[in-house]
Enzyme design. Sequence first.
Site, PDB file in Angstrom:
ATOM      1  CB  CYS A  52      -0.916  -0.001   1.221  1.00 29.85           C
ATOM      2  SG  CYS A  52      -2.037   1.425   1.256  1.00 29.85           S
ATOM      3  CB  CYS A  56      -1.718   4.053   8.000  1.00 31.64           C
ATOM      4  SG  CYS A  56      -2.899   4.590   6.743  1.00 31.64           S
ATOM      5  CB  CYS A  59      -0.860   0.123   8.223  1.00 32.43           C
ATOM      6  SG  CYS A  59      -1.516  -1.148   7.116  1.00 32.43           S
ATOM      7  CB  CYS A  96     -15.237  -7.845   6.415  1.00 31.71           C
ATOM      8  SG  CYS A  96     -16.628  -7.598   7.547  1.00 31.71           S
ATOM      9  CB  CYS A 128     -18.448  -5.791   5.085  1.00 37.89           C
ATOM     10  SG  CYS A 128     -17.596  -4.275   5.597  1.00 37.89           S
ATOM     11  CB  CYS A 188     -18.575  -0.550   8.701  1.00 43.16           C
ATOM     12  SG  CYS A 188     -17.451  -1.296   9.917  1.00 43.16           S
ATOM     13  NE  ARG A 260     -17.685  -5.816  13.530  1.00 38.74           N
ATOM     14  CZ  ARG A 260     -18.202  -5.087  12.551  1.00 38.74           C
ATOM     15  NH1 ARG A 260     -17.502  -4.103  12.007  1.00 38.74           N
ATOM     16  NH2 ARG A 260     -19.428  -5.333  12.124  1.00 38.74           N
TER      17      ARG A 260
END
Length: 338
Positions: A52, A56, A59, A96, A128, A188, A260
Amino acid sequence: MIKNNWTRAEIEEIYNLPFLELVYRAATVHRQYNDPQEVQVSTLLSIKTGGCPEDCSYCSQAARYHTDVKVQKLMPLKEVLAAAERAKDAGSSRFCMGAAWREVRDNRDFDNVLEMVKGVNEMGMEVCCTLGMLTEEQANKLKNAGLYAYNHNVDTSEEHYQDVISTRTYDDRLKTIDNVRKAKISVCSGGIIGLGETDGDRVGMLMTLANMPAHPDSVPINNLVPIAGTPLGDQNPATIWDMVRTIATARILMPKSMVRLSAGRLEMSYEGQAFCFMAGANSIFSGDVLLTTPNPNEKSDKELFQILSIKPREAFKNEKQQPGVEFQMIPSAMEALG
């Protein structure tokens, strides 16, 4: 009272209540709007891992950091559908799919994701996706393919956000969430605690979520799982008390949302998780791995559910309940977790 105009002072007053009083109030609200013995079970699969371009700080999949994650291209359709079948057999009602993309692009990979969405939807599961930023047109394509929910977290407060991520803005995240809502896809959106934020940042994050035009249908509360090689690799996660306090505040602010209990659950005791459920959490991720981080296995969750007399929530429950129909407890589905 359900509202979307909370002030910071109001949220701070709730967040800073004496701990047991906060849990009591959250538990009371939870019982007003939800079945306290029911927990939604979701499974999260990384369908495209690593590489990616984002930065972040937490991550493992950011290409610029040196972690143990190996880049993998988009999984074949058959493998994804087989994973969804296993998740359904294990008791999950929602599947998901996550891809380590900065944004959705109109290409063959996106076409393949649309086929995945169609396939999982045909299994009778809530499907999802979390694929990064997307346009309103792309959101509509996902909706037409049968997508039930889209995850796009705000992560933290707007003030703290720039200390965690620089490759996209807070407004970029809110724009994607708005595109999801316009497409009439279930939103979400939640965040992560343990990123070096203050209590004020947690209040700010919750205020952003609670003051959206409509509360997110699902609000994941994650605890940082430090990953070696990332800027936050040496950061200490938040304590269980911080998790409970954040969950309890979220429950009071957003009474009908699924709150969640997400990443970081492996490090929690059964007692800690029970406290989170008491404070209003009513959803978990099941399975050994959450994208690339470890998670309690199905055997452990089955034992926890049995101890607490918890039953999994059925898929599409909101759609099955008609206005004016009195709530009824559904039969226990614990055997499905076996």
